[in-house]
Design an enzyme around this catalytic site. Structure first.
Site, short mmCIF file in Angstrom:
data_model
loop_
_atom_site.label_atom_id
_atom_site.label_comp_id
_atom_site.label_asym_id
_atom_site.label_seq_id
_atom_site.Cartn_x
_atom_site.Cartn_y
_atom_site.Cartn_z
N CYS A 51 -9.66 2.31 -5.96
CA CYS A 51 -8.66 3.10 -6.68
C CYS A 51 -7.82 2.16 -7.52
CB CYS A 51 -7.83 3.96 -5.74
SG CYS A 51 -7.10 3.07 -4.37
N CYS A 100 -8.59 -3.68 -7.22
CA CYS A 100 -8.74 -2.66 -6.18
C CYS A 100 -9.94 -1.84 -6.59
CB CYS A 100 -7.49 -1.79 -6.06
SG CYS A 100 -7.66 -0.50 -4.81
#
Length: 216
Positions: free
Chosen positions: A120, A117
């Site tokens: 984040c 990701c």
């Protein structure tokens, strides 16, 4: 000839938090708040410990391992899993707590998948539990996209040059789970035995399943 393709999916993280590692000050404030809640009797420390343990060891990778083992064992389930992972995973009683969808990507003799990701730390908690610290780190999130082979090599995973590497970027709405290749020498194994071969890192793509001789 090397064919390295990075399937980096841009996405809009509609989150109410910064997409960076929390500074130490915030971590300290969280710990202080936890202590205060326990002191005031608003939170049972035993229940809190049980919740963390559940996500880390029980709800976590064990759930994902059941999904993978069933896909290895049952070709019909594997097809459903690859076509509609959210529904197929729900068949086993696991679903995203925030309604996020799941996509399962399959490792083959010619393709290796890895998840990240980049903005984040979106992670499939119901199937993998708590994310490892390195998954949330800025170096992993940036470098795995730019140079996935080198990063995987640092995990001890050497991907041959003739195998394609695909990097899948998770989001708040969409989480990825890697379906590893079934280890050789497991013909005739039950789902229960196959579960023991599945590792958390294999389902992220930074590792492989155990070999049959590594389990009793």
């Amino acid at each position: 000839m090397s064919h390295t393709h990075e399937h980096h999916h841009d996405h809009d993280h509609d989150h109410d938090h910064d997409h960076t590692e929390p500074p130490e000050a915030i971590a300290l404030r969280v710990k202080a708040l936890e202590s205060l809640l326990i002191e005031k009797g608003l939170v049972d420390p035993t229940a809190m410990d049980a919740l963390v343990d559940t996500y880390q060891h029980k709800v976590g990778p064990r759930n994902g391992a059941q999904v993978v083992a069933k896909a290895w064992f049952d070709p019909d389930y594997k097809q459903r899993l690859l076509e509609d992972a959210t529904a197929a995973i729900a068949e086993l009683g696991f679903s995203g707590v925030q309604g996020e969808d799941m996509v399962v990507v399959e490792n083959t003799a010619t393709v290796h998948n890895v998840t990240v990701c980049t903005l984040c730390s979106c992670y499939p908690w119901p199937t993998l539990g708590l994310p490892p610290v390195w998954y949330k780190s800025a170096p992993y999130r940036s470098r795995i996209v730019i140079d996935p082979r080198s990063v995987l090599a640092e995990f001890g995973l050497i991907i041959p040059n003739d195998k394609e590497v695909r990097v899948w970027d998770s989001s708040a709405e969409l989480r990825y789970l890697v379906l590893p290749e079934r280890p050789a020498g497991t013909d005739g194994w039950s789902e229960e035995r196959l579960v023991e071969l599945v590792t958390r890192d294999a389902m992220i793509g930074t590792g492989l399943p155990k070999n049959p001789d590594q389990v009793a």
